[in-house]
Design a protein around this motif. Structure first.
Motif, short mmCIF file in Angstrom:
data_model
loop_
_atom_site.label_atom_id
_atom_site.label_comp_id
_atom_site.label_asym_id
_atom_site.label_seq_id
_atom_site.Cartn_x
_atom_site.Cartn_y
_atom_site.Cartn_z
N PRO A 35 -3.92 -2.98 -7.05
CA PRO A 35 -5.21 -3.53 -6.61
C PRO A 35 -5.53 -4.87 -7.29
O PRO A 35 -5.25 -5.06 -8.48
CB PRO A 35 -6.22 -2.46 -7.04
CG PRO A 35 -5.41 -1.20 -7.17
CD PRO A 35 -4.07 -1.64 -7.64
N ASP A 43 -14.71 -2.33 -3.13
CA ASP A 43 -13.86 -1.42 -3.91
C ASP A 43 -14.04 -0.01 -3.36
O ASP A 43 -15.15 0.53 -3.34
CB ASP A 43 -14.26 -1.46 -5.39
CG ASP A 43 -13.53 -0.41 -6.23
OD1 ASP A 43 -12.60 0.23 -5.71
OD2 ASP A 43 -13.90 -0.25 -7.41
N THR A 76 0.83 -1.21 0.00
CA THR A 76 0.00 0.00 0.00
C THR A 76 0.87 1.25 0.00
O THR A 76 2.08 1.21 0.24
CB THR A 76 -0.91 0.02 1.24
OG1 THR A 76 -0.10 0.00 2.42
CG2 THR A 76 -1.84 -1.18 1.25
N HIS A 109 -6.49 6.27 -7.47
CA HIS A 109 -6.22 5.54 -6.24
C HIS A 109 -7.39 4.59 -5.96
O HIS A 109 -8.56 4.97 -6.08
CB HIS A 109 -6.07 6.50 -5.05
CG HIS A 109 -5.16 7.64 -5.30
ND1 HIS A 109 -3.83 7.48 -5.61
CD2 HIS A 109 -5.39 8.99 -5.32
CE1 HIS A 109 -3.26 8.67 -5.78
NE2 HIS A 109 -4.20 9.61 -5.62
N ASP A 126 -17.30 4.13 -3.25
CA ASP A 126 -17.05 2.70 -3.02
C ASP A 126 -18.29 1.89 -3.32
O ASP A 126 -19.42 2.40 -3.34
CB ASP A 126 -16.52 2.43 -1.60
CG ASP A 126 -17.54 2.71 -0.52
OD1 ASP A 126 -18.65 2.16 -0.59
OD2 ASP A 126 -17.23 3.46 0.42
N VAL A 153 -5.40 5.30 2.52
CA VAL A 153 -4.41 4.26 2.23
C VAL A 153 -4.89 3.48 1.02
O VAL A 153 -6.04 3.02 0.98
CB VAL A 153 -4.24 3.32 3.44
CG1 VAL A 153 -3.21 2.24 3.13
CG2 VAL A 153 -3.81 4.12 4.68
N TRP A 154 -3.99 3.28 0.03
CA TRP A 154 -4.41 2.69 -1.24
C TRP A 154 -3.48 1.53 -1.62
O TRP A 154 -2.33 1.46 -1.18
CB TRP A 154 -4.39 3.75 -2.36
CG TRP A 154 -5.09 5.00 -1.95
CD1 TRP A 154 -4.53 6.17 -1.53
CD2 TRP A 154 -6.51 5.18 -1.90
NE1 TRP A 154 -5.49 7.10 -1.22
CE2 TRP A 154 -6.73 6.52 -1.44
CE3 TRP A 154 -7.61 4.40 -2.20
CZ2 TRP A 154 -7.99 7.06 -1.27
CZ3 TRP A 154 -8.88 4.92 -2.03
CH2 TRP A 154 -9.06 6.23 -1.58
N ASP A 155 -4.02 0.61 -2.44
CA ASP A 155 -3.24 -0.53 -2.92
C ASP A 155 -2.30 -0.09 -4.04
O ASP A 155 -2.71 0.64 -4.95
CB ASP A 155 -4.15 -1.63 -3.46
CG ASP A 155 -5.01 -2.24 -2.36
OD1 ASP A 155 -4.64 -2.12 -1.18
OD2 ASP A 155 -6.04 -2.86 -2.69
N ARG A 170 -8.56 0.77 -3.57
CA ARG A 170 -8.25 -0.31 -2.63
C ARG A 170 -9.32 -1.38 -2.80
O ARG A 170 -10.51 -1.13 -2.68
CB ARG A 170 -8.23 0.19 -1.20
CG ARG A 170 -7.73 -0.88 -0.24
CD ARG A 170 -7.12 -0.29 1.00
NE ARG A 170 -6.24 -1.26 1.64
CZ ARG A 170 -5.74 -1.11 2.85
NH1 ARG A 170 -6.00 -0.03 3.54
NH2 ARG A 170 -4.96 -2.04 3.37
N HIS A 171 -8.86 -2.59 -3.12
CA HIS A 171 -9.79 -3.71 -3.38
C HIS A 171 -9.58 -4.82 -2.36
O HIS A 171 -8.44 -5.15 -2.01
CB HIS A 171 -9.55 -4.29 -4.78
CG HIS A 171 -9.86 -3.35 -5.88
ND1 HIS A 171 -9.51 -3.60 -7.20
CD2 HIS A 171 -10.48 -2.13 -5.89
CE1 HIS A 171 -9.92 -2.59 -7.96
NE2 HIS A 171 -10.50 -1.69 -7.18
N THR A 172 -10.66 -5.45 -1.93
CA THR A 172 -10.57 -6.64 -1.09
C THR A 172 -11.57 -7.68 -1.60
O THR A 172 -12.63 -7.32 -2.14
CB THR A 172 -10.87 -6.35 0.40
OG1 THR A 172 -12.21 -5.84 0.52
CG2 THR A 172 -9.89 -5.34 0.97
N SER A 199 -12.47 3.74 -4.02
CA SER A 199 -11.66 4.49 -4.98
C SER A 199 -11.80 5.98 -4.72
O SER A 199 -12.80 6.45 -4.14
CB SER A 199 -12.07 4.17 -6.42
OG SER A 199 -11.94 2.79 -6.68
#
Length: 455
Positions: free
Chosen positions: A315, A352, A303, A332, A364, A310-312, A334-336, A354
Motif C-alpha cells: 500500500p 484507506d 494486488t 490487509h 475505511d 482485493v488488497w494492495d 488498500r490505499h488510493t 482496511s
C-alpha cells in the motif's frame, strides 16, 4: 544540410502584397516556395533577387480534375509575359521571375479588388464564419456553466483551458474579419480615386503569431498542470488529439490530390474527400475515447485477493491511515491517492480501506482536501457541499458541532432526521476538508485528524 522546410505562415488569401514581399525575402535568403497546403513548403536554392506576383482565377476549385480553359489562358498569358507559375493556393495563383523589370500582371485595381472579393467569399469568409460560430458556441457554453454552476467551472482545468482557447480564437477571427473589411473599404476608396489596392499593414500578422504563441503556451501550461496533478490521461490525449487532426488535414488533402491525378470529376472528388474526412474524424474521436478508457490509465499497484476483498501488496503511504487513528495493525489494506480540481480550486483525495481481524469487518476512511484560492470560491464550495438535491431518497443536512476537539475554525456533521452520520466538513481559512469514516470517532482521533489536515 536540410534542403526542404515547412512553415505555418500567417497570410490570408487577400493579402497578395504581403505574400509577394514575403516570398521575395525568402528567395533572397535562399529558400524558394514549392507548394502551399496546410504548411508552406520551401526548397533550398541559391540566394537571388526574385520577384513574385499574385493573381486570382475566378473559377478555380481545388476539386477540379484539371485547370479550366480560363485558368489555362491566364497562365499562358502570364508565361508569355515572362512569369513562371510557382504555386497555387485556392484561387490565388503565384508567379515568379528573376527579371528585374518584369511586365506587371495586374494593372486594373478595380478588377483585381473584385476578383479578390469573389475569392474571399468563396473560401475565406465561410471558413472564418464557421470558426466564429464555433468559438462563440464554446464561450457561451463555458459562460453558461460559469453562471449556473460556478464551482463546477472552477473545479476543472479543462473548463478554464477551453474558455481561454475559445476566447483567443474569437479575438483572432474577429481580427482577421475586421482587417479584411477595413482593408477592402480603404482599397475601394483608393480605387475610386484612380489608385490601386492599399498595402495591408503587418499588425494582423502580429495578431496571428501572437495567437499561435498564446495557444502554444496555453497547451504547455495545461500539460504541466495536469502532469503535476498526475492526470496522465489529459497529458497523453491532448497532444495526440492535436496531432491526429493535423494528420487528418494532410490525409484529406492527399485524397483530393489523388482524385485529381486520377481524373475524377469535381462532384466525385468532393464526395470522396468529404467521405474520407467524415470517416477519419469519426475514427479519431473513437480512438481517443478508446485510448482514454483502455491505455491512458495510470497503472495501479500490485494486488492480491482474499475472501474479504482485493488488497494492495504494498500500500502507498498516506498522510493519515485508519491504523494511525485506531492503533491497530491491519493485515490487509488498500490505499488510493489522487489530485484534482483546478489551479484555482485544487483538491487532493485519499482513501484507506482496511480489514480488521479483531472485528472481522472492513474499516475505511475517505478524505477530500480543498484549497480555494479566493474567498468567494471558499463560500461557493461550502454552499455546494451543503446543497442536498430534492430528489434524494433521504433528507440530509449538515449540523454545526463544536470545532474545538478538531482544532478547526468550523465543523459540520452530516445528519439525517434521526441519525448522525460519520461524515464531517472541517473548515479553516483557505481550506475545507471532508472526512468520513466507518466508525464513531473519539476526541483523540478528531484532534489527530485536525492536526494532520490543517493548513
Amino acid at each position: 544540410m536540410i534542403n526542404v522546410k515547412y512553415r505555418l505562415e500567417p497570410y490570408q488569401i487577400y493579402d497578395y502584397q504581403g505574400v509577394e514581399r514575403h516570398l521575395a525575402d525568402m528567395a533572397a535568403k535562399g529558400w524558394r516556395l514549392e507548394s502551399i497546403g496546410l504548411l508552406w513548403k520551401y526548397r533550398r536554392a541559391a540566394p537571388a533577387q526574385v520577384r513574385y506576383a499574385v493573381t486570382y482565377g475566378q473559377d478555380i476549385s481545388q476539386f477540379d480534375p484539371a485547370p479550366s480553359e480560363a485558368q489555362e489562358s491566364l497562365e499562358e498569358l502570364c508565361t508569355s509575359a515572362g512569369w513562371e507559375k510557382t504555386a497555387e493556393w485556392g484561387q490565388m495563383l503565384i508567379f515568379s521571375t528573376e527579371n528585374p523589370d518584369p511586365v506587371p500582371l495586374e494593372t486594373d485595381g478595380a478588377v483585381l479588388l473584385d476578383v479578390i472579393h469573389r475569392s474571399v467569399k468563396g473560401s475565406f469568409l465561410p471558413a472564418h464564419l464557421l470558426l466564429l460560430v464555433v468559438s462563440l458556441f464554446g464561450i457561451a457554453s463555458s459562460v453558461n456553466t460559469l453562471i449556473r454552476t460556478p464551482l463546477r467551472f472552477f473545479n476543472s482545468n479543462v473548463h478554464l483551458f477551453s474558455m481561454s482557447m475559445y476566447t483567443i480564437l474569437l479575438v483572432l477571427i474577429l481580427s482577421y474579419l475586421g482587417t479584411y473589411f477595413l482593408w477592402r473599404r480603404r482599397s475601394l476608396k483608393s480605387v475610386a480615386q484612380g489608385g490601386g489596392c492599399v498595402p495591408l499593414g503587418s499588425s494582423y500578422h502580429r495578431v496571428g503569431r501572437g495567437a499561435v504563441v498564446l495557444l502554444t503556451l496555453l497547451v504547455l501550461l495545461f500539460v504541466l498542470i495536469e502532469l503535476r496533478n498526475s492526470e496522465l490521461i489529459y497529458v497523453i490525449v491532448l497532444p495526440l488529439y492535436i496531432a491526429a487532426f493535423f494528420a487528418l488535414g494532410l490525409i484529406v488533402r492527399g485524397t483530393n490530390k489523388l482524385m485529381k491525378k486520377r481524373g475524377a470529376s469535381k462532384g466525385t472528388n468532393m464526395a470522396v474527400t468529404l467521405i474520407v474526412d467524415c470517416i477519419l474524424a469519426f475514427t479519431i474521436v473513437l480512438a481517443m475515447i478508446f485510448g482514454v478508457l483502455h491505455y491512458t490509465r495510470t497503472p495501479g499497484p500490485e494486488t492480491y485477493v482474499t475472501p474479504d476483498g482485493v488488497w494492495d501488496l504494498n500500500p502507498i503511504g498516506l498522510p493519515l491511515t485508519a491504523s494511525d487513528l485506531t492503533g491497530e495493525a491491519y493485515p490487509h489494506a488498500r490505499h488510493t491517492a489522487s489530485r484534482g480540481g483546478s489551479i484555482f480550486l485544487p483538491c487532493r483525495q485519499y482513501w484507506d480501506m482496511s480489514f480488521s481481524e479483531k472485528d472481522q469487518e472492513i474499516v475505511d476512511i475517505a478524505v477530500e482536501i480543498w484549497d480555494p484560492k479566493f474567498d468567494w470560491l471558499y463560500d461557493a464550495l461550502l454552499e455546494d457541499l451543503f446543497d442536498v438535491p430534492n430528489e434524494q431518497l433521504f433528507s440530509f443536512s449538515y449540523q454545526k458541532e463544536d470545532p474545538a476537539p478538531w482544532g478547526a475554525e468550523q465543523v459540520w456533521r452530516k445528519c439525517t432526521e434521526r441519525v448522525e452520520m460519520d461524515v464531517w466538513v472541517l473548515a479553516w481559512p483557505g481550506r475545507v476538508v471532508c472526512f468520513s469514516s466507518t466508525w464513531e470517532l473519539d476526541g483523540a482521533q478528531k484532534a489527530l485528524i485536525g492536526e494532520t489536515f490543517a493548513p
